[in-house]
Design a protein around this motif. Structure first.
Motif, PDB file in Angstrom:
ATOM      1  N   THR A  22       0.832  -1.194   0.000  1.00 35.96           N
ATOM      2  CA  THR A  22       0.000   0.000   0.000  1.00 35.96           C
ATOM      3  C   THR A  22       0.869   1.248   0.000  1.00 35.96           C
ATOM      4  OG1 THR A  22      -1.725  -1.161   1.227  1.00 35.96           O
ATOM      5  CG2 THR A  22      -1.826   1.238   1.233  1.00 35.96           C
ATOM      6  N   ALA A  23       0.626   2.125  -0.978  1.00 36.03           N
ATOM      7  CA  ALA A  23       1.325   3.405  -1.070  1.00 36.03           C
ATOM      8  C   ALA A  23       0.571   4.431  -0.230  1.00 36.03           C
ATOM      9  CB  ALA A  23       1.402   3.863  -2.521  1.00 36.03           C
ATOM     10  N   VAL A  30       6.345   9.347  -0.831  1.00 33.51           N
ATOM     11  CA  VAL A  30       5.383   8.261  -0.651  1.00 33.51           C
ATOM     12  C   VAL A  30       5.993   7.229   0.293  1.00 33.51           C
ATOM     13  CG1 VAL A  30       4.113   6.396  -1.791  1.00 33.51           C
ATOM     14  CG2 VAL A  30       4.391   8.603  -2.943  1.00 33.51           C
ATOM     15  N   ASP A  31       5.233   6.837   1.303  1.00 32.75           N
ATOM     16  CA  ASP A  31       5.620   5.739   2.182  1.00 32.75           C
ATOM     17  C   ASP A  31       4.961   4.471   1.662  1.00 32.75           C
ATOM     18  OD1 ASP A  31       6.805   7.611   3.914  1.00 32.75           O
ATOM     19  OD2 ASP A  31       5.049   7.721   5.201  1.00 32.75           O
ATOM     20  N   HIS A  37       5.016  -1.843   9.185  1.00 34.83           N
ATOM     21  CA  HIS A  37       5.595  -0.517   9.361  1.00 34.83           C
ATOM     22  C   HIS A  37       5.674   0.167   8.012  1.00 34.83           C
ATOM     23  CE1 HIS A  37       9.830  -2.547   9.221  1.00 34.83           C
ATOM     24  NE2 HIS A  37       8.903  -3.339   8.767  1.00 34.83           N
ATOM     25  N   LEU A  38       6.140   1.398   8.005  1.00 28.54           N
ATOM     26  CA  LEU A  38       6.169   2.192   6.782  1.00 28.54           C
ATOM     27  C   LEU A  38       7.604   2.499   6.393  1.00 28.54           C
ATOM     28  CD1 LEU A  38       3.285   4.443   7.950  1.00 28.54           C
ATOM     29  CD2 LEU A  38       3.189   2.956   5.967  1.00 28.54           C
ATOM     30  N   HIS A  39       7.862   2.373   5.099  1.00 22.75           N
ATOM     31  CA  HIS A  39       9.196   2.644   4.554  1.00 22.75           C
ATOM     32  C   HIS A  39       9.103   3.764   3.537  1.00 22.75           C
ATOM     33  CE1 HIS A  39      10.192  -1.916   5.075  1.00 22.75           C
ATOM     34  NE2 HIS A  39      10.173  -1.276   6.217  1.00 22.75           N
ATOM     35  N   ARG A  40      10.186   4.519   3.428  1.00 26.09           N
ATOM     36  CA  ARG A  40      10.313   5.501   2.361  1.00 26.09           C
ATOM     37  C   ARG A  40      11.725   5.428   1.809  1.00 26.09           C
ATOM     38  NH1 ARG A  40      11.458  11.698   4.023  1.00 26.09           N
ATOM     39  NH2 ARG A  40      11.972  11.709   1.843  1.00 26.09           N
ATOM     40  N   GLU A  41      11.829   5.592   0.500  1.00 24.86           N
ATOM     41  CA  GLU A  41      13.147   5.589  -0.130  1.00 24.86           C
ATOM     42  C   GLU A  41      13.831   6.910   0.169  1.00 24.86           C
ATOM     43  OE1 GLU A  41      15.136   4.152  -4.292  1.00 24.86           O
ATOM     44  OE2 GLU A  41      13.033   4.721  -4.282  1.00 24.86           O
ATOM     45  N   HIS A  42      15.139   6.834   0.482  1.00 22.96           N
ATOM     46  CA  HIS A  42      15.883   8.035   0.851  1.00 22.96           C
ATOM     47  C   HIS A  42      17.368   7.817   0.583  1.00 22.96           C
ATOM     48  CE1 HIS A  42      17.929  10.572   4.000  1.00 22.96           C
ATOM     49  NE2 HIS A  42      17.294  11.461   3.280  1.00 22.96           N
ATOM     50  N   ASP A  43      17.929   8.554  -0.364  1.00 28.68           N
ATOM     51  CA  ASP A  43      19.368   8.523  -0.650  1.00 28.68           C
ATOM     52  C   ASP A  43      19.927   7.111  -0.819  1.00 28.68           C
ATOM     53  OD1 ASP A  43      19.547  11.282  -0.644  1.00 28.68           O
ATOM     54  OD2 ASP A  43      20.180  11.394   1.450  1.00 28.68           O
ATOM     55  N   GLY A  44      19.215   6.267  -1.585  1.00 26.45           N
ATOM     56  CA  GLY A  44      19.717   4.937  -1.901  1.00 26.45           C
ATOM     57  C   GLY A  44      19.428   3.858  -0.871  1.00 26.45           C
ATOM     58  N   ASP A  80      -3.713   2.040  11.113  1.00 23.58           N
ATOM     59  CA  ASP A  80      -3.889   3.407  10.645  1.00 23.58           C
ATOM     60  C   ASP A  80      -4.886   3.379   9.498  1.00 23.58           C
ATOM     61  OD1 ASP A  80      -1.900   4.281  12.378  1.00 23.58           O
ATOM     62  OD2 ASP A  80      -0.372   4.395  10.832  1.00 23.58           O
ATOM     63  N   TYR A  81      -5.568   4.482   9.283  1.00 22.94           N
ATOM     64  CA  TYR A  81      -6.486   4.616   8.157  1.00 22.94           C
ATOM     65  C   TYR A  81      -6.048   5.796   7.308  1.00 22.94           C
ATOM     66  CZ  TYR A  81      -9.404   1.200  10.391  1.00 22.94           C
ATOM     67  OH  TYR A  81      -9.856   0.044  10.948  1.00 22.94           O
ATOM     68  N   LEU A  82      -5.969   5.577   5.992  1.00 25.67           N
ATOM     69  CA  LEU A  82      -5.584   6.635   5.064  1.00 25.67           C
ATOM     70  C   LEU A  82      -6.808   7.495   4.789  1.00 25.67           C
ATOM     71  CD1 LEU A  82      -3.505   4.558   2.511  1.00 25.67           C
ATOM     72  CD2 LEU A  82      -2.808   5.557   4.683  1.00 25.67           C
ATOM     73  N   HIS A  83      -6.686   8.785   5.090  1.00 27.94           N
ATOM     74  CA  HIS A  83      -7.821   9.686   4.997  1.00 27.94           C
ATOM     75  C   HIS A  83      -7.314  11.090   4.702  1.00 27.94           C
ATOM     76  CE1 HIS A  83     -11.721  11.201   7.188  1.00 27.94           C
ATOM     77  NE2 HIS A  83     -11.631  11.612   5.956  1.00 27.94           N
TER      78      HIS A  83
END
Length: 98
Positions: A22-23, A30-31, A37-44, A80-83
């Protein structure tokens, strides 16, 4: 609200629009919900994208739950709920804004 910069090590999976996770739009990035848990791309590499502090979402009259129409994302020990472009989590009679 601030976000801690904690690198998620040994993350072999590459997240993207077709990765199957899920994005979650989050400000300027974008996480991706992955393994609770939530991940985000950052500097490789990928960061754990976890908010610090407690930010209450005031005036939130909608009650989230099964069938509420919003995407549910398992997040550690809660959901969590995306809203409205952010994540809400029920907390002690109100919703927190992640």
């Amino acid at each position: 609200m601030t976000t801690a910069h904690v690198e998620h090590t040994e993350h072999e999976h590459h997240h993207g629009p077709d990765c199957g996770h899920t994005a979650v739009p989050h400000g300027d990035h974008v996480d991706y919900a992955h393994d609770g848990h939530l991940h985000r791309e950052h500097d490789g590499h990928y960061d754990e994208c976890e908010p610090t502090g407690h930010v209450e979402h005031p005036g939130h009259d909608h009650v989230h739950g099964e069938g509420c129409g919003h995407v549910a994302v398992q997040h550690g020990d809660h959901v969590d709920y995306l809203h409205d472009g952010h994540r809400h989590a029920a907390h002690e009679g109100h919703y927190d804004d992640h």
